[in-house]
Scaffold this active site. Structure first.
Site, PDB file in Angstrom:
ATOM      1  N   ASP A  90      -4.625   0.749   2.400  1.00 15.68           N
ATOM      2  CA  ASP A  90      -3.521   0.646   1.447  1.00 15.68           C
ATOM      3  C   ASP A  90      -3.743  -0.517   0.486  1.00 15.68           C
ATOM      4  O   ASP A  90      -4.534  -1.432   0.758  1.00 15.68           O
ATOM      5  CB  ASP A  90      -2.184   0.511   2.174  1.00 15.68           C
ATOM      6  CG  ASP A  90      -2.122  -0.711   3.093  1.00 15.68           C
ATOM      7  OD1 ASP A  90      -3.172  -1.088   3.667  1.00 15.68           O
ATOM      8  OD2 ASP A  90      -1.027  -1.281   3.257  1.00 15.68           O
ATOM      9  N   GLU A 154      -1.369  -2.259   6.112  1.00 13.87           N
ATOM     10  CA  GLU A 154      -1.616  -3.696   6.232  1.00 13.87           C
ATOM     11  C   GLU A 154      -0.801  -4.484   5.226  1.00 13.87           C
ATOM     12  O   GLU A 154      -0.395  -5.621   5.494  1.00 13.87           O
ATOM     13  CB  GLU A 154      -3.108  -3.985   6.045  1.00 13.87           C
ATOM     14  CG  GLU A 154      -3.534  -5.405   6.441  1.00 13.87           C
ATOM     15  CD  GLU A 154      -3.389  -6.441   5.327  1.00 13.87           C
ATOM     16  OE1 GLU A 154      -3.499  -7.643   5.614  1.00 13.87           O
ATOM     17  OE2 GLU A 154      -3.167  -6.044   4.155  1.00 13.87           O
TER      18      GLU A 154
END
Length: 441
Positions: A90, A154
Site C-alpha cells: 500500500d 502498513e
C-alpha cells in the site's frame, strides 16, 4: 569512485527491478485509512512474478481485497534460522494536481522512475522480486531459509497486513528470527563530501493519542469556567510545548559514537546536544531519536459558533523510545491534567536490534562492497514499520532497503512527499547489494 559490479547479479535482474517498480506504481494501492484500500491487484502481480520463478506464493486476506503474499525459499543449511524479507504494497494518498507527473504513471524519464511508492516502498518490493527470480534462473539457493512477505495496510493500522499475519498465520514464519525491510542502507550526503549508509537497528514506538475534554455545554455569550474547548486547548498547548528529556538507546549511542569517529570528534554523551551541533547535517540521522516526542495534529469541537460544546477532542502523534513507554505515559498523565482524558488511538511497541550481530555485519559488508567510499552507520527510525507487528513472533527487525543516491536527492523528503521518485541506478545498486546480503545472510 565508480560503482563496483558483481558478476553474480544477472543483467535481466537489473532490467526487471526497474520494470517491476514502474508496473507496481501503476497499480493504485492508495491507503486512505479506515479500510479504504485494495491491495489485491498488486498482491496478485507479485504472486504471479514469484510463481513464474517456481516459487509458490500463498495469498491471505483478513478483509476482502486487503491481500498479503507469503512465500518461502528453502536454504542450503537446514539448521540455520530463517530470515524474513518483507515489503508493504500500500501507499499513502497523492494529489495528482500537485505532481510534475501523474503519481500512478510509473513514468521512467531521464533515468528516474516516478510515482507514489517509488521509495515507500514498491522499489524494495521490486528488488525482492528481481533478486529471487534471478536466483531461480541461476539455480542459487541462500544459506538460510528466506521467507518473503508482501503486506497490506502498513500505511494505516497494519490490522489487515502484518498484524493479521503475525496473529493468525504465525506458522508461515516458523524459524524466522530476524527480518529486513524498509528505510535503511540509503545514501545520506553530509554536504561536505562524505556519504553515509544508515542501517536501521531500532524504531521508536507509536503512540497515537486521542484526547477528550468534557465540560459544561452552554450559550456562547455566557461566562463558562468549564469550557471543554478551553480545557483541551490548554492541554494540547502543554503537550506541544513540552521539552522531552534526552534518552539514549543502545542503537542511538552506537550511531553517535560511529558518526563522531568519522568526523574525528570526541564522543561526549554527557552533552548530546553539543555533540549534535558538531556533527552538522549528519545530526539529522539521530536528532529525532534522542527523545520521545508528542505533536498535536487534529482538533474536533463544536457545531455552532454561539454554542459552547460539552466535549472537545484532539489527536496527538506521540512516539516513544525503547524502554521509555512508562515515562511517556506518566508524562501524558501530567500534561493532560485533571480535566482531559487520553487514550491510545493506536499503539505499537518500540524496537531495538543489536548492531553487533552477524546479520548486521553482513549487511554492512554488502553495502561496503558496492559503496566502498561510504560510511555504514546504525540508526534508529523515528517512525515505524511492519517490523513492529512481526516482533510479536520474536523476529528482530532491521531497516535495509539499499539505494545509492546522488547528492541533492532528498530521500527522506520524498517519503509521503510530492514527486516521489527513484533513480534507475539506485535500483540497480539496491538489487546488487540485496542479492549479495541475502546470499550470505
Amino acid at each position: 569512485m565508480a560503482e563496483r559490479h558483481t558478476p553474480d547479479t544477472g543483467a535481466r535482474a537489473l532490467e526487471e527491478v526497474v520494470r517491476f517498480t514502474s508496473e507496481l506504481i501503476r497499480i493504485d494501492t492508495t491507503n486512505r485509512g479506515g479500510g479504504d484500500c485494495r491491495e489485491r491487484p498488486a498482491a496478485e502481480y507479485a504472486a504471479a512474478r514469484l510463481a513464474e520463478a517456481g516459487i509458490e506464493p500463498t495469498l491471505l486476506e483478513r478483509t476482502e481485497g486487503r491481500t498479503n503474499v507469503v512465500a518461502r525459499i528453502e536454504g542450503t543449511d537446514p539448521s540455520a534460522d530463517a530470515l524474513l524479507v518483507h515489503g508493504h504494497l500500500d501507499v499513502v494518498p497523492a494529489e495528482a494536481a500537485d505532481w510534475s507527473v501523474h503519481p500512478f504513471s510509473g513514468e521512467i524519464r531521464d533515468g528516474v522512475v516516478w510515482g507514489r511508492g517509488a521509495v515507500d516502498m514498491k522499489n524494495m518490493d521490486a528488488m525482492i522480486l528481481a533478486v529471487v527470480r534471478d536466483w531461480a534462473r541461476q539455480g542459487v539457493r541462500p544459506r538460510r531459509d528466506v521467507v518473503i512477505a508482501f503486506t497490506a495496510d502498513e500505511e494505516a493500522s497494519a490490522e489487515d497486513g502484518s498484524g493479521f499475519l503475525a496473529d493468525r498465520h504465525a506458522a508461515l514464519f516458523e524459524g524466522c528470527t530476524e527480518g529486513v525491510s524498509e528505510s535503511g542502507a540509503f545514501t545520506f550526503h553530509d554536504g561536505a563530501g562524505r556519504q553515509f549508509y544508515p542501517i536501521a537497528a531500532g524504531e521508536r514506538g507509536t503512540g497515537w493519542l486521542k484526547l477528550t475534554a468534557r465540560g459544561r455545554a452552554g450559550h456562547g455569550s455566557k461566562v463558562n469556567r468549564e469550557n471543554a474547548v478551553t480545557r483541551l486547548a490548554a492541554a494540547i498547548t502543554r503537550i506541544g510545548d513540552h521539552e522531552w528529556p534526552l534518552r539514549l538507546t543502545p542503537t542511538v549511542r552506537a550511531a553517535l559514537t560511529e558518526l563522531a569517529a568519522v568526523y574525528g570528534i570526541e564522543t561526549d554523551l554527557r552533552d548530546v546536544d553539543a555533540l549534535l551541533d558538531k556533527l552538522g547535517t549528519a545530526a539529522e540521522l539521530v536528532q529525532a531519536t534522542v527523545r520521545n516526542s508528542s505533536n498535536p495534529t487534529m482538533l474536533d469541537a463544536g457545531y455552532k459558533v454561539n454554542v459552547i460544546p460539552g466535549e472537545a477532542v484532539a489527536y496527538v502523534d506521540g512516539r516513544f523510545l525503547h524502554g521509555c513507554e512508562d515515562e511517556f505515559r506518566a508524562t501524558l498523565d501530567r500534561l493532560t491534567g485533571p480535566d482531559v482524558d487520553w487514550e491510545f488511538a493506536h499503539r505499537e511497541v518500540a524496537l531495538q536490534a543489536p548492531v553487533d550481530s552477524p546479520t548486521y555485519a553482513r549487511m554492512r559488508a554488502a553495502v561496503e562492497e558496492f559503496a566502498p567510499e561510504g560510511h555504514v552507520v546504525p540508526y534508529c527510525m523515528s517512525g515505524g514499520t511492519d517490523a513492529k507487528q512481526f516482533s510479536r513472533l520474536g523476529i528482530t527487525g532491521y531497516g535495509f532497503a539499499p539505494l545509492k543516491l546522488p547528492e541533492g536527492f532528498d530521500y527522506q523528503a520524498l517519503f509521503h512527499g510530492v514527486d516521489e521518485r527513484v533513480p534507475v541506478e539506485a535500483l540497480h545498486f539496491g538489487v546488487r547489494v540485496l542479492d549479495r546480503f541475502l546470499r550470505t545472510a
